[in-house]
Scaffold this motif. Structure first.
Motif, PDB file in Angstrom:
ATOM      1  N   ALA A 179       0.930  -1.238  -0.109  1.00 49.38           N
ATOM      2  CA  ALA A 179       0.027  -0.082   0.224  1.00 49.38           C
ATOM      3  C   ALA A 179       0.825   1.335   0.028  1.00 49.38           C
ATOM      4  N   LEU A 180       0.332   2.563  -0.236  1.00 49.67           N
ATOM      5  CA  LEU A 180       0.903   3.823  -0.220  1.00 49.67           C
ATOM      6  C   LEU A 180       0.696   4.177   1.557  1.00 49.67           C
ATOM      7  N   ASP A 181       1.747   4.844   2.084  1.00 44.57           N
ATOM      8  CA  ASP A 181       1.607   5.478   3.384  1.00 44.57           C
ATOM      9  C   ASP A 181       1.341   6.814   3.153  1.00 44.57           C
ATOM     10  N   ALA A 182       1.401   7.581   4.165  1.00 44.54           N
ATOM     11  CA  ALA A 182       0.810   9.033   4.257  1.00 44.54           C
ATOM     12  C   ALA A 182       1.737   9.973   3.408  1.00 44.54           C
ATOM     13  N   THR A 183       2.931   9.239   3.410  1.00 41.03           N
ATOM     14  CA  THR A 183       3.958  10.022   2.527  1.00 41.03           C
ATOM     15  C   THR A 183       4.038   9.844   1.057  1.00 41.03           C
ATOM     16  N   GLY A 184       3.355   8.741   0.623  1.00 39.39           N
ATOM     17  CA  GLY A 184       3.231   8.339  -0.909  1.00 39.39           C
ATOM     18  C   GLY A 184       4.302   7.008  -0.933  1.00 39.39           C
ATOM     19  N   ARG A 185       4.914   6.582  -0.084  1.00 40.01           N
ATOM     20  CA  ARG A 185       6.072   5.576  -0.163  1.00 40.01           C
ATOM     21  C   ARG A 185       5.288   4.174   0.060  1.00 40.01           C
ATOM     22  N   THR A 186       5.645   3.071  -0.684  1.00 40.96           N
ATOM     23  CA  THR A 186       5.398   1.702  -0.870  1.00 40.96           C
ATOM     24  C   THR A 186       5.729   0.907   0.480  1.00 40.96           C
ATOM     25  N   VAL A 187       4.840   0.366   1.160  1.00 40.48           N
ATOM     26  CA  VAL A 187       5.097  -0.310   2.412  1.00 40.48           C
ATOM     27  C   VAL A 187       4.153  -1.539   2.356  1.00 40.48           C
ATOM     28  N   ALA A 188       4.440  -2.510   3.187  1.00 37.99           N
ATOM     29  CA  ALA A 188       3.583  -3.798   3.315  1.00 37.99           C
ATOM     30  C   ALA A 188       2.226  -3.366   4.010  1.00 37.99           C
ATOM     31  N   VAL A 193      -0.078 -11.304   8.381  1.00 37.74           N
ATOM     32  CA  VAL A 193       0.462 -11.990   9.549  1.00 37.74           C
ATOM     33  C   VAL A 193       1.828 -12.984   9.080  1.00 37.74           C
ATOM     34  N   GLY A 194       2.519 -12.762  10.006  1.00 36.94           N
ATOM     35  CA  GLY A 194       4.059 -13.340   9.995  1.00 36.94           C
ATOM     36  C   GLY A 194       4.770 -13.011   8.761  1.00 36.94           C
ATOM     37  N   GLN A 195       4.644 -11.520   8.310  1.00 40.66           N
ATOM     38  CA  GLN A 195       5.301 -11.235   7.125  1.00 40.66           C
ATOM     39  C   GLN A 195       6.951 -10.816   7.580  1.00 40.66           C
ATOM     40  N   THR A 196       7.798 -11.321   6.824  1.00 43.21           N
ATOM     41  CA  THR A 196       9.277 -11.172   7.037  1.00 43.21           C
ATOM     42  C   THR A 196       9.831 -10.690   5.896  1.00 43.21           C
ATOM     43  N   ALA A 197       9.523 -11.121   4.550  1.00 45.44           N
ATOM     44  CA  ALA A 197      10.023 -10.654   3.501  1.00 45.44           C
ATOM     45  C   ALA A 197       9.773  -9.058   3.191  1.00 45.44           C
TER      46      ALA A 197
END
Length: 460
Positions: A179-188, A193-197
């Motif tokens: 997704a895009l965060d408030a700054t327009g940066r791509t983030v998980a 659940v259990g995200q490591t990569a």
């Protein structure tokens, strides 16, 4: 800190709370057998076979006894007009007669044997007739189909990344869980659940309806494919701006990226889906959910040009696991149901009935919204209708998130169930099937009108 009493999408928190409480009381009173059955211990994690079966707005899950056409009956004998339809899985109605007959016939011939059938060959032609000429493959879920399509895209382009749009829905594909965060940066995406990569190594999120942002991302030369729905369907419905999808097609061609359209939801647009109806010409196409009448099946196809590129890649690939396909996919039961659905159920006439019914529903919901002065609107794509608790159409995923009001929407959903109408639990989506009757549509619009009266009508 004082309680926040400011309106939520025009409705007072007190009225929302009263609506929810009344719906919960009615739901409990109508389901003594369900309560008794759920009180018995079972060994499912959380008490249900899939965790999101607890995500409905009711205080405890409904236990279904049977479903026919566009009606669900629970074990307490409560009948509900079903506009959820398995969140598109049963978009053509529950257990269409040709599909049920195909299941019975195939059951006597074997369920799976990892070899094709004559019906399988029929299905390839039916798929191309429906969606346009493609080279097809079969999966069990659209998640799998999207995953496999992305492997092909990376293979033929030699590029590492996939571009998706903020707020998209493509099942549980890792690359799309960004997704895009408030700054327009791509983030998980929050909540995984259990995200490591690091998902940003393989995926780039972009704002919907923003061709300049897409152009800039594709100009990096890193993007193998743009994976998108023709309409954003799972974050409050967001339609493409005029010319946006045509622009996406042009930019993909210009920058050498593949365009993959996921029509798992937008096949509701009409016979042939959204892409064919609008002449979009994707390089790859994915369709799942109701494509085989409710039996778990998905299809993914590629143009002949893309297939030729993949054949050249495949000719030099070392033998071994491709990372595509599962043992039970492309089984004969899938093909029996797929052929029955394409040939006898999901016909142009069926889609015409769906279109007519959905237009009736959208008009009824819009009339109720206007009658009560609610700052909401209705969006529709073919047989798919959604009320959105926001006054104007939405532009992108960020606006869609702001238009999502969980407490209000849960109260409306629960109140509709108390009035005998079931809609999708995760958003405000309603589907009209070929077997949905005008009486069912009118009951839903009347129930919606009554709910809005509770939220916006004059105080007693």
């Amino acid at each position: 800190m004082p309680e926040d009493l400011s309106p939520i999408a025009g409705a007072s928190p007190a009225r929302i709370a009263r609506l929810a409480a009344g719906a919960e009381a009615a739901y409990r009173a109508a389901r003594p057998q369900t309560l008794a059955r759920l009180a018995q211990p079972n060994d499912f994690l959380g008490g249900v076979p899939m965790h999101w079966m607890k995500d409905w707005p009711q205080p405890f899950p409904m236990l279904v006894a049977r479903a026919t056409e566009a009606t669900i009956e629970d074990i307490d004998g409560n009948l509900l007009d079903d506009f959820c339809l398995g969140d598109t899985g049963s978009m053509y109605g529950h257990s269409p007669a040709p599909v049920a007959a195909a299941i019975r016939a195939q059951a006597d011939r074997g369920l799976t044997y990892m070899l094709p059938t004559s019906a399988a060959l029929d299905c390839a032609a039916l798929l191309s007739e429906r969606f346009g000429p493609m080279r097809w493959q079969i999966a069990t879920t659209a998640t799998d189909a999207n995953r496999f399509a992305l492997r092909v895209a990376r293979a033929v382009t030699g590029r590492p990344k996939v571009a998706v749009f903020d707020g998209c829905y493509h099942g549980t594909v890792d690359e799309a869980m960004i997704a895009l965060d408030a700054t327009g940066r791509t983030v998980a995406r929050p909540g995984l659940v259990g995200q490591t990569a690091d998902l940003t190594l393989t995926g780039t999120a972009l704002p919907w309806n923003d061709l300049a942002a897409l152009d800039a991302a594709l100009a990096t030369g890193e993007i193998a494919a743009v994976l998108t729905e023709p309409v954003m369907t799972n974050s409050c419905m967001v339609l493409p701006a005029p010319g946006f999808l045509e622009g996406v097609r042009d930019l993909c061609t210009r920058h050498g990226a593949l365009l993959i359209l996921d029509e798992t939801h937008t096949q509701s647009s009409g016979w042939g889906g959204y892409a064919r109806g609008h002449g979009l010409g994707p390089d790859m196409l994915v369709v799942g959910k109701c494509i085989a009448g409710g039996l778990p099946t998905a299809v993914w196809g590629m143009t002949e040009a893309t297939a030729d590129r993949f054949a050249a890649y495949d000719a030099t690939r070392p033998s071994g696991h491709s990372g595509m396909g599962t043992t039970l996919s492309a089984n004969p039961m899938q093909f029996a149901c797929l052929r029955a659905t394409l040939a006898e159920v999901a016909t142009p006439a069926a889609h015409a009935r769906m279109e007519t019914g959905a237009a009736r529903l959208a008009e009824g919901l819009t009339a109720a919204i206007r009658r009560h002065g609610a700052p909401w609107h209705v969006a529709r794509v073919g047989a798919r209708v959604e009320f959105i608790c926001h006054p104007t159409p939405l532009r992108d995923g960020a606006e869609a998130r702001l238009a999502h009001h969980p407490a209000l929407e849960a109260a409306v959903h629960a109140a509709l169930v108390a009035r005998g109408c079931l809609i999708a639990p995760f958003h405000n989506m309603m589907l009209v099937s070929p077997v949905t009757t005008a009486a069912q549509i009118d009951r839903l619009t009347a129930a919606f009108d009554a709910v809005l009266a509770d939220l916006f009508g004059a105080q007693e």
